[in-house]
Design a protein around this motif. Structure first.
Motif, PDB file in Angstrom:
ATOM      1  N   VAL A   1      56.718  12.424 -39.240  1.00 43.49           N
ATOM      2  CA  VAL A   1      58.012  11.730 -39.201  1.00 43.49           C
ATOM      3  C   VAL A   1      57.979  10.613 -38.171  1.00 43.49           C
ATOM      4  CG1 VAL A   1      60.469  11.992 -38.645  1.00 43.49           C
ATOM      5  CG2 VAL A   1      59.322  13.714 -40.055  1.00 43.49           C
ATOM      6  N   ALA A   2      57.374  10.895 -37.014  1.00 42.86           N
ATOM      7  CA  ALA A   2      57.282   9.871 -35.962  1.00 42.86           C
ATOM      8  C   ALA A   2      56.448   8.674 -36.413  1.00 42.86           C
ATOM      9  CB  ALA A   2      56.690  10.480 -34.697  1.00 42.86           C
ATOM     10  N   CYS A   3      55.362   8.937 -37.121  1.00 42.15           N
ATOM     11  CA  CYS A   3      54.488   7.853 -37.591  1.00 42.15           C
ATOM     12  C   CYS A   3      55.160   6.991 -38.648  1.00 42.15           C
ATOM     13  CB  CYS A   3      53.191   8.428 -38.144  1.00 42.15           C
ATOM     14  SG  CYS A   3      52.091   9.105 -36.884  1.00 42.15           S
ATOM     15  N   ALA A   4      56.070   7.601 -39.401  1.00 35.94           N
ATOM     16  CA  ALA A   4      56.754   6.874 -40.469  1.00 35.94           C
ATOM     17  C   ALA A   4      57.943   6.081 -39.958  1.00 35.94           C
ATOM     18  CB  ALA A   4      57.219   7.854 -41.549  1.00 35.94           C
ATOM     19  N   ALA A   5      58.403   6.379 -38.745  1.00 37.20           N
ATOM     20  CA  ALA A   5      59.579   5.706 -38.195  1.00 37.20           C
ATOM     21  C   ALA A   5      59.225   4.290 -37.770  1.00 37.20           C
ATOM     22  CB  ALA A   5      60.121   6.494 -37.004  1.00 37.20           C
ATOM     23  N   PRO A   6      60.109   3.297 -38.050  1.00 37.00           N
ATOM     24  CA  PRO A   6      59.841   1.917 -37.623  1.00 37.00           C
ATOM     25  C   PRO A   6      59.870   1.785 -36.107  1.00 37.00           C
ATOM     26  CG  PRO A   6      62.080   2.139 -38.463  1.00 37.00           C
ATOM     27  CD  PRO A   6      61.386   3.438 -38.751  1.00 37.00           C
ATOM     28  N   ILE A   7      59.032   0.924 -35.580  1.00 37.27           N
ATOM     29  CA  ILE A   7      58.989   0.694 -34.140  1.00 37.27           C
ATOM     30  C   ILE A   7      60.100  -0.278 -33.761  1.00 37.27           C
ATOM     31  CG2 ILE A   7      57.585  -0.196 -32.220  1.00 37.27           C
ATOM     32  CD1 ILE A   7      55.110   0.564 -33.859  1.00 37.27           C
ATOM     33  N   PRO A   8      60.953   0.071 -32.808  1.00 29.22           N
ATOM     34  CA  PRO A   8      62.051  -0.819 -32.415  1.00 29.22           C
ATOM     35  C   PRO A   8      61.555  -2.214 -32.047  1.00 29.22           C
ATOM     36  CG  PRO A   8      62.297   1.315 -31.370  1.00 29.22           C
ATOM     37  CD  PRO A   8      60.950   1.314 -32.019  1.00 29.22           C
ATOM     38  N   GLY A   9      62.232  -3.248 -32.576  1.00 31.73           N
ATOM     39  CA  GLY A   9      61.867  -4.625 -32.255  1.00 31.73           C
ATOM     40  C   GLY A   9      60.817  -5.208 -33.154  1.00 31.73           C
ATOM     41  N   ARG A  10      60.251  -4.357 -34.058  1.00 35.13           N
ATOM     42  CA  ARG A  10      59.190  -4.871 -34.941  1.00 35.13           C
ATOM     43  C   ARG A  10      59.612  -4.883 -36.403  1.00 35.13           C
ATOM     44  NH1 ARG A  10      53.269  -2.769 -32.954  1.00 35.13           N
ATOM     45  NH2 ARG A  10      53.413  -3.462 -30.798  1.00 35.13           N
ATOM     46  N   ALA A  11      60.846  -4.564 -36.669  1.00 33.69           N
ATOM     47  CA  ALA A  11      61.276  -4.426 -38.062  1.00 33.69           C
ATOM     48  C   ALA A  11      61.137  -5.719 -38.839  1.00 33.69           C
ATOM     49  CB  ALA A  11      62.732  -3.940 -38.106  1.00 33.69           C
ATOM     50  N   ASP A  12      61.252  -6.889 -38.153  1.00 28.45           N
ATOM     51  CA  ASP A  12      61.243  -8.165 -38.878  1.00 28.45           C
ATOM     52  C   ASP A  12      59.962  -8.960 -38.651  1.00 28.45           C
ATOM     53  OD1 ASP A  12      63.170 -10.225 -36.548  1.00 28.45           O
ATOM     54  OD2 ASP A  12      61.686  -8.626 -36.226  1.00 28.45           O
ATOM     55  N   ARG A  13      58.927  -8.312 -38.117  1.00 28.18           N
ATOM     56  CA  ARG A  13      57.721  -9.074 -37.788  1.00 28.18           C
ATOM     57  C   ARG A  13      56.642  -9.030 -38.860  1.00 28.18           C
ATOM     58  NH1 ARG A  13      56.669  -8.115 -31.321  1.00 28.18           N
ATOM     59  NH2 ARG A  13      58.727  -8.808 -30.627  1.00 28.18           N
ATOM     60  N   GLY A  14      56.882  -8.301 -39.903  1.00 25.47           N
ATOM     61  CA  GLY A  14      55.835  -8.206 -40.908  1.00 25.47           C
ATOM     62  C   GLY A  14      56.063  -9.100 -42.095  1.00 25.47           C
ATOM     63  N   GLY A  15      57.172  -9.839 -42.119  1.00 25.84           N
ATOM     64  CA  GLY A  15      57.483 -10.696 -43.251  1.00 25.84           C
ATOM     65  C   GLY A  15      56.783 -12.024 -43.157  1.00 25.84           C
ATOM     66  N   PRO A  16      57.097 -12.929 -44.111  1.00 28.83           N
ATOM     67  CA  PRO A  16      56.496 -14.270 -44.081  1.00 28.83           C
ATOM     68  C   PRO A  16      56.800 -14.984 -42.773  1.00 28.83           C
ATOM     69  CG  PRO A  16      57.598 -13.848 -46.165  1.00 28.83           C
ATOM     70  CD  PRO A  16      57.968 -12.725 -45.249  1.00 28.83           C
ATOM     71  N   GLY A  17      55.788 -15.535 -42.179  1.00 30.56           N
ATOM     72  CA  GLY A  17      55.957 -16.272 -40.938  1.00 30.56           C
ATOM     73  C   GLY A  17      56.003 -15.394 -39.704  1.00 30.56           C
ATOM     74  N   GLY A  18      56.022 -14.066 -39.896  1.00 30.18           N
ATOM     75  CA  GLY A  18      56.078 -13.175 -38.751  1.00 30.18           C
ATOM     76  C   GLY A  18      54.692 -12.864 -38.235  1.00 30.18           C
ATOM     77  N   HIS A  19      54.624 -12.109 -37.166  1.00 27.00           N
ATOM     78  CA  HIS A  19      53.324 -11.739 -36.610  1.00 27.00           C
ATOM     79  C   HIS A  19      53.473 -10.423 -35.855  1.00 27.00           C
ATOM     80  CE1 HIS A  19      55.355 -13.638 -33.201  1.00 27.00           C
ATOM     81  NE2 HIS A  19      54.563 -12.895 -32.430  1.00 27.00           N
ATOM     82  N   TYR A  20      52.343  -9.768 -35.609  1.00 24.14           N
ATOM     83  CA  TYR A  20      52.320  -8.528 -34.840  1.00 24.14           C
ATOM     84  C   TYR A  20      51.776  -8.807 -33.446  1.00 24.14           C
ATOM     85  CZ  TYR A  20      53.176  -5.980 -39.154  1.00 24.14           C
ATOM     86  OH  TYR A  20      53.728  -5.494 -40.297  1.00 24.14           O
ATOM     87  N   ALA A  21      52.400  -8.225 -32.444  1.00 24.42           N
ATOM     88  CA  ALA A  21      51.930  -8.443 -31.073  1.00 24.42           C
ATOM     89  C   ALA A  21      50.636  -7.705 -30.853  1.00 24.42           C
ATOM     90  CB  ALA A  21      52.996  -7.932 -30.094  1.00 24.42           C
TER      91      ALA A  21
END
Length: 249
Positions: free
Chosen positions: A229-249
């Protein structure tokens, strides 16, 4: 010794004798010998359904025919139409592992659950049928219809569990069984909620069915569920970083 004809004393004596006989390598022979004890318990209190639950377990262990089983079942429901222990004993007799089939087992359990009163543990009976199917063994395949019945049984048991407070000992075994089935079905968030509702009330069943260390197996399943369940939960602050133009820190 002080009250040899007391109905409760006779019932406990019969219960112990049946349990010991089940553990014997010559189970059927031993069970036949304790038959008179069950009869004595039933005759001592004609209104009590529990001796008939013992009689149903006795019938299963002595290879009784369906005709004998049905006669015993009639006596049991005549005394208590929604007695959980009697329903569980009957379901075991009708299981594919004994003298019935998965379809017969589910049909019986679903009819009983439908007729049961709100809050009755009998409403969790289909969950036991689901467990019996899941315990078929490695490599056993289930049909889509069977999987639908398993999930429907789990849904009904979730509804029943929600009617009791968390940590209530009365539905603890049902909740343990429900958590087991939900884990088997990969329904992780729902399984985690049941582990929360179980609290410290880990039951030996059903974990003893898959491990010689039931508590260890319970804790392992709970920890694994928490991790998934923990692994499936979204990481706070990263919900919008995987879309077009986004990036991962």
């Amino acid at each position: 010794a002080a009250a040899p004809h007391d109905p409760d004393a006779l019932l406990v004596k019969a219960e112990l004798a049946v349990r010991r006989a089940w553990e014997s390598p010559v189970r059927a022979e031993q069970l036949r010998e304790v038959g008179p004890l069950i009869t004595a318990a039933a005759e001592s209190d004609p209104r009590d359904p529990v001796p008939w639950r013992l009689a149903l377990d006795h019938a299963r262990g002595t290879h009784a025919t369906h005709t004998v089983f049905e006669a015993l079942w009639e006596q049991a429901v005549r005394r208590s139409s929604h007695h959980y222990g009697c329903h569980v004993a009957a379901l075991r007799y009708l299981s594919a592992a004994w003298y019935g089939s998965h379809r017969e087992c589910f049909d019986f359990a679903e009819r009983a659950a439908e007729d049961a009163l709100p809050g009755s543990l009998v409403r969790a009976l289909p969950l036991r049928a689901a467990f019996a199917l899941l315990m078929e063994g490695p490599g056993a395949r289930t049909t889509s219809v069977q999987e639908e019945r398993i999930d429907a049984a789990a849904d009904l048991a979730i509804e029943l569990s929600a009617s009791f407070t968390p940590g209530d000992p009365w539905p603890a075994e049902v909740r343990n069984l429900l958590a087991f089935v939900l884990v088997a079905r990969g329904r992780w968030e729902e399984a985690l909620e049941q582990f929360r509702r179980i609290g410290p009330l880990a039951a030996s069943f059903p974990w003893s069915s898959v491990s010689e260390d039931p508590l260890g197996r319970f804790l392992e399943a709970r920890d694994d569920t928490r991790l998934r369940v923990a692994c499936a939960a979204p990481i706070p602050g990263r919900a919008d970083r995987g879309g077009p133009g986004g990036h991962y820190a």
